[in-house]
Scaffold this active site. Structure first.
Site, PDB file in Angstrom:
ATOM      1  N   GLU A  14       9.501  16.808  14.246  1.00 40.15           N
ATOM      2  CA  GLU A  14       9.831  16.489  13.285  1.00 40.15           C
ATOM      3  C   GLU A  14       9.180  17.624  12.225  1.00 40.15           C
ATOM      4  O   GLU A  14       7.798  17.715  12.059  1.00 40.15           O
ATOM      5  CB  GLU A  14       9.463  15.109  12.948  1.00 40.15           C
ATOM      6  CG  GLU A  14       9.979  14.809  11.729  1.00 40.15           C
ATOM      7  CD  GLU A  14       9.851  13.264  10.952  1.00 40.15           C
ATOM      8  OE1 GLU A  14       8.706  12.921  11.335  1.00 40.15           O
ATOM      9  OE2 GLU A  14      10.720  12.604  10.685  1.00 40.15           O
ATOM     10  N   CYS A  30      13.474  10.812   6.740  1.00 46.46           N
ATOM     11  CA  CYS A  30      13.478  10.223   8.047  1.00 46.46           C
ATOM     12  C   CYS A  30      14.651  10.598   8.851  1.00 46.46           C
ATOM     13  O   CYS A  30      14.516  10.932  10.258  1.00 46.46           O
ATOM     14  CB  CYS A  30      12.858   8.953   7.964  1.00 46.46           C
ATOM     15  SG  CYS A  30      14.073   7.795   7.240  1.00 46.46           S
ATOM     16  N   LYS A  72       0.996  -1.210   0.127  1.00 51.13           N
ATOM     17  CA  LYS A  72      -0.211  -0.125   0.099  1.00 51.13           C
ATOM     18  C   LYS A  72       0.987   1.280   0.011  1.00 51.13           C
ATOM     19  O   LYS A  72       1.280   1.719   1.126  1.00 51.13           O
ATOM     20  CB  LYS A  72      -0.827   0.106   1.197  1.00 51.13           C
ATOM     21  CG  LYS A  72      -2.113   0.610   1.158  1.00 51.13           C
ATOM     22  CD  LYS A  72      -2.104   2.110   0.742  1.00 51.13           C
ATOM     23  CE  LYS A  72      -1.939   3.134   2.066  1.00 51.13           C
ATOM     24  NZ  LYS A  72      -1.598   4.455   1.561  1.00 51.13           N
TER      25      LYS A  72
HETATM   26  P1  NAD Z   1       2.440   9.008   7.099  1.00 54.91           P
HETATM   27  O1  NAD Z   1       2.227   8.448   8.420  1.00 54.91           O
HETATM   28  O2  NAD Z   1       1.037  10.133   6.971  1.00 54.91           O
HETATM   29  O3  NAD Z   1       1.795   7.891   5.982  1.00 54.91           O
HETATM   30  C1  NAD Z   1       2.468   6.639   6.010  1.00 54.91           C
HETATM   31  C2  NAD Z   1       1.424   5.716   5.430  1.00 54.91           C
HETATM   32  O4  NAD Z   1       0.630   5.358   6.048  1.00 54.91           O
HETATM   33  C3  NAD Z   1       0.893   6.166   3.840  1.00 54.91           C
HETATM   34  O5  NAD Z   1       0.976   5.189   3.027  1.00 54.91           O
HETATM   35  C4  NAD Z   1      -0.507   6.533   4.441  1.00 54.91           C
HETATM   36  O6  NAD Z   1      -1.462   6.256   3.424  1.00 54.91           O
HETATM   37  C5  NAD Z   1      -0.668   5.476   5.476  1.00 54.91           C
HETATM   38  N1  NAD Z   1      -1.771   5.593   6.682  1.00 54.91           N
HETATM   39  C6  NAD Z   1      -2.258   6.586   6.879  1.00 54.91           C
HETATM   40  N2  NAD Z   1      -3.231   6.671   7.912  1.00 54.91           N
HETATM   41  C7  NAD Z   1      -3.241   5.171   8.169  1.00 54.91           C
HETATM   42  C8  NAD Z   1      -3.954   4.311   8.937  1.00 54.91           C
HETATM   43  N3  NAD Z   1      -4.614   4.499   9.801  1.00 54.91           N
HETATM   44  N4  NAD Z   1      -3.547   2.896   8.782  1.00 54.91           N
HETATM   45  C9  NAD Z   1      -2.676   2.520   7.960  1.00 54.91           C
HETATM   46  N5  NAD Z   1      -1.769   3.100   7.019  1.00 54.91           N
HETATM   47  C10 NAD Z   1      -2.118   4.699   7.307  1.00 54.91           C
HETATM   48  O7  NAD Z   1       3.673   9.493   6.845  1.00 54.91           O
HETATM   49  P2  NAD Z   1       3.965  10.218   5.504  1.00 54.91           P
HETATM   50  O8  NAD Z   1       3.513  11.755   5.838  1.00 54.91           O
HETATM   51  O9  NAD Z   1       3.593   9.501   4.332  1.00 54.91           O
HETATM   52  O10 NAD Z   1       5.581  10.206   5.575  1.00 54.91           O
HETATM   53  C11 NAD Z   1       6.439  10.762   6.290  1.00 54.91           C
HETATM   54  C12 NAD Z   1       6.727  10.162   7.821  1.00 54.91           C
HETATM   55  O11 NAD Z   1       7.310   9.185   7.254  1.00 54.91           O
HETATM   56  C13 NAD Z   1       7.639  10.911   8.565  1.00 54.91           C
HETATM   57  O12 NAD Z   1       7.301  11.091   9.883  1.00 54.91           O
HETATM   58  C14 NAD Z   1       9.057  10.267   8.335  1.00 54.91           C
HETATM   59  O13 NAD Z   1      10.135  10.575   9.294  1.00 54.91           O
HETATM   60  C15 NAD Z   1       8.675   8.972   8.422  1.00 54.91           C
HETATM   61  N6  NAD Z   1       9.720   8.182   7.639  1.00 54.91           N
HETATM   62  C16 NAD Z   1      10.469   7.063   8.348  1.00 54.91           C
HETATM   63  C17 NAD Z   1      11.256   6.431   7.825  1.00 54.91           C
HETATM   64  C18 NAD Z   1      12.210   5.417   8.333  1.00 54.91           C
HETATM   65  O14 NAD Z   1      12.559   4.356   7.978  1.00 54.91           O
HETATM   66  N7  NAD Z   1      12.202   5.460   9.886  1.00 54.91           N
HETATM   67  C19 NAD Z   1      11.629   6.532   6.333  1.00 54.91           C
HETATM   68  C20 NAD Z   1      10.836   7.768   5.628  1.00 54.91           C
HETATM   69  C21 NAD Z   1       9.862   8.238   6.249  1.00 54.91           C
END
Ligand code: NAD
Length: 499
Positions: free
Chosen positions: A401, A304, A196
Site C-alpha cells: 500500500e 484506504c 483519539k
Molecule cells: P496509522 O496506523 O499509522 O495510525 C492510525 C491511528 O493509530 C492514529 O491515530 C495513530 O496515532 C494511532 N496509533 C499509532 N500507533 C498506535 C498504537 N500502537 N496503538 C494504538 N493506536 C496507535 O495509520 P495512518 O498512517 O494514520 O493512516 C493511514 C492508514 O490508514 C492506511 O493504511 C490506510 O489504508 C488506513 N485507512 C483505512 C481505512 C479503512 O476504512 N479501511 C480508512 C482510512 C485509512
C-alpha cells in the site's frame, strides 16, 4: 498563540476559521471541559501545502487517557445518556448535525490546513460526516428488538443494549468522516465515547467536541484525547473501554488487536488496501478512464480504497494508459485552499519521501515510470501523479500500500487471469469492474475477494452502504445497518409465564 500561516493562505480563510485558529482548544476534552495535558510531548500542526507549522499542542498522557475513560465510564454507568428517551438522543444528534452544517465552511478549511486536500474534497467530507450523523440519529428511535420463539411456557425477547464505553482511533486521511462512522452510531445507541484522532489531524475532532457541548450532549458522553501512537496505545490498554473501533494501517491494527486481547475488549478494524480496478475491453472506456483517475488521484491517493492497481485488457492497455496520462496532465497541483487546485500535497514530508522512494525502487527494478503535472513552487509536500507500467505481479510497487498518487498497471489476457491478479493481494478492501457485459459483471464481482465491489463506478460511499474489508484489510463493517452489530449487544430475556 496566533496561528502561523502564509499571508496568501490567511487571506483565503473565513473570519470564523481565523478566530478559531487563534485560540484552538487543542487539549484533552474530558467530562465537558478542556484540561491541560499532563505530558511534555509537543506535537506540531503542520500545513502540508506550505510546510509551515500552524500551531502545536501537548499530547495526552496515559493519565489523561485514564481520566477520559473514567469520565466516559461514569457517564455511561449513571445512565445520563443511555437512559434518555431515544427521541431525546435523536434530537440532540440532529441538533449537532445542524451545528456542523452551519459551520461547514470553517470545518472544511480546518480540514484543508490539516490534511492538505483540496477545499472541494474537504467540503464533501464535512457533508458526508453530517449525513452519517443524521442517518444514525434516526436509528436511535428505530432499532427494534424481537420476540424469540421459545417453549410456550416462556416469553423470550432479544433486545439491543448499548455496549458501554466505545473508543475510536482514527487516521489522518478523512479525519471527520471516519470519526463520524464510529461516533454517530455509538451515540445513537446510547454508548459513551473517547476519540483519539491522528496526531497529524486533530483540528476537526476538537471542533466537533466543542459542538457536542453546544448541542447539549451531556458532559462525559464525548471525550477527546489528542496525541500520537503512545496515546492510542494507552487507550487500548486502559481498563474500562468496552469496544475499540480502529481505522488505520494494517500494522497498527495488529498492535491494537494484540493489546485488546489483554483486556478482552471488542475490536473492529478498518485497515489498508491495494484495491484493483478491472477494465475489460467491452467497457465504456471514456467513463472508465475518469473512474480510474478519480479512484487513484482523489486525496492524492491517500485513500484506504485507492484504486491503485489498474488491471486492464492487454489489447487496450496502451491506448487506455496514454489517454489517462493525458487527462491527468490537466489536473492542477497546489495548496488545497487555492481555487484552481484539483490535487493537493501529501500529509507530511515523511510520506512524500516514502512514496518517492517506492517509485524510485520500482524504476530501479525495471518498471517504466510516467510522471504527470508540474510540481508547484514552495515547501509543500507534493508528489506528481505517477503511472507505473511494466511492473511484475508481486513486485513491491504492485504489492505494498503506497498511500500516494501512484497507479500501477498490469495487463491481462483473459477473465481468469484478471480475477487472479485482482485477488493476488494480501488486502481485500475494495475493487471495481468496468464492463458493459452483464454476465461478466456478475461472474467477476462474485469472484472478487473484497468488502466492496463497484461496477462501472468508483468510490461510492453513502450512510446506508456497509463498508469494510476482508483479509489484511480488517474485519467488521461500518455504516448502514451493519453498525447495529458493532455498537450494541444482543440481550436475551426469558420470562417464565407459568407462575
Ligand atoms: P496509522 O496506523 O499509522 O495510525 C492510525 C491511528 O493509530 C492514529 O491515530 C495513530 O496515532 C494511532 N496509533 C499509532 N500507533 C498506535 C498504537 N500502537 N496503538 C494504538 N493506536 C496507535 O495509520 P495512518 O498512517 O494514520 O493512516 C493511514 C492508514 O490508514 C492506511 O493504511 C490506510 O489504508 C488506513 N485507512 C483505512 C481505512 C479503512 O476504512 N479501511 C480508512 C482510512 C485509512
Amino acid at each position: 498563540m496566533t496561528a502561523q500561516l502564509a499571508p496568501e493562505i490567511r487571506d483565503l480563510l473565513l473570519p470564523g476559521t481565523l478566530a478559531w485558529l487563534d485560540k484552538p482548544p487543542l487539549a484533552p476534552f474530558i467530562d465537558g471541559t478542556w484540561r491541560p495535558a499532563r505530558s511534555e510531548d509537543r506535537i506540531d500542526v503542520v500545513d502540508p501545502g506550505t510546510g509551515l507549522t500552524v500551531t502545536s499542542y501537548t499530547a495526552s498522557s496515559a493519565d489523561d487517557v485514564a481520566d477520559a475513560v473514567a469520565a466516559a465510564r461514569a457517564a455511561f454507568d449513571d445512565g445520563r445518556w443511555s437512559e434518555l428517551d431515544a427521541e431525546v438522543r435523536e434530537e440532540k444528534l440532529r441538533h449537532l448535525a445542524d451545528l456542523l452544517e452551519a459551520d461547514a465552511g470553517t470545518v472544511a478549511q480546518l480540514e484543508v490546513l490539516d490534511t492538505g486536500k483540496p477545499l472541494a474534497e474537504a467540503r464533501l467530507d464535512i457533508d458526508e460526516a453530517t449525513a452519517v450523523l443524521r442517518y444514525y440519529a434516526g436509528w436511535a428511535t428505530k432499532a427494534e428488538g424481537s420476540v424469540i420463539p421459545a417453549p410456550r411456557r416462556f416469553l423470550a425477547t432479544g433486545t439491543r443494549e448499548p455496549i458501554g464505553v466505545c473508543a475510536a482511533i482514527t487516521p489522518w486521511n478523512y479525519p471527520l468522516p471516519i470519526l463520524m462512522y464510529k461516533l454517530a452510531p455509538a451515540l445513537a445507541f446510547g454508548n459513551t465515547f473517547v476519540a483519539k484522532p491522528s496526531e497529524q489531524t486533530v483540528l476537526s475532532t476538537a471542533y466537533l467536541a466543542q459542538l457536542c457541548a453546544t448541542a447539549g450532549i451531556p458532559d462525559g458522553v464525548v471525550n477527546v484525547v489528542p496525541g500520537a501512537g503512545a496515546t492510542g496505545a494507552a487507550l487500548t490498554a486502559t481498563p474500562g473501554v468496552d469496544k475499540i473501533a480502529f481505522t488505520g494501517s494494517t500494522r497498527t491494527g495488529q498492535a491494537v488487536m494484540r493489546a485488546a486481547a489483554g483486556t478482552l475488549t471488542k475490536v473492529s478494524l478498518e485497515l489498508g488496501g491495494k484495491s484493483p480496478q478491472l477494465v475489460f475491453a467491452d467497457a465504456d472506456l471514456d467513463a472508465a478512464i475518469d473512474g480510474v483517475m478519480d479512484g487513484i488521484w482523489t486525496n492524492a491517493g491517500q485513500v484506504c480504497v485507492a484504486g491503485s492497481r489498474l488491471i486492464v485488457d492487454r489489447r487496450i492497455q496502451d491506448e487506455f494508459v496514454a489517454e489517462l496520462v493525458d487527462r491527468t496532465r490537466r489536473r492542477t497541483l497546489g495548496h488545497g485552499l487555492a481555487p484552481a487546485t484539483t490535487l493537493g500535497p501529501l500529509i507530511s514530508a515523511a510520506q512524500r519521501d516514502r512514496v518517492t522512494a517506492l517509485v524510485e525502487q520500482a524504476a530501479a527494478e525495471g518498471a517504466h515510470i510516467r510522471t504527470t503535472c508540474e510540481l508547484p513552487e514552495g515547501d509543500g509536500y507534493f508528489v506528481a501523479p505517477t503511472v507505473v507500467t511494466g511492473a511484475r505481479p508481486g513486485q513491491t510497487v504492485e504489492r505494498e500500500e503506497i498511500f500516494g498518487p501512484v497507479l500501477t498497471v498490469l495487463p491481462f489476457d483473459d477473465e481468469n487471469e484478471a480475477v487472479g491478479l485482482a485477488n493476488g493481494s494480501a488486502y481485500g478492501l475494495a475493487s471495481a469492474v468496468w464492463s458493459t457485459n452483464a454476465s461478466r459483471v456478475h461472474r467477476v464481482s462474485r469472484r472478487l475477494r473484497a468488502g466492496t465491489v463497484w461496477v462501472n463506478t468508483y468510490g461510492v460511499f453513502h450512510p446506508t452502504l456497509p463498508f469494510g474489508g476482508v483479509k489484511a484489510s480488517g474485519f467488521g463493517r461500518e455504516l448502514g445497518s451493519a453498525a447495529v452489530e458493532h455498537y450494541t449487544e444482543l440481550k436475551t430475556t426469558v420470562i417464565d409465564l407459568s407462575s
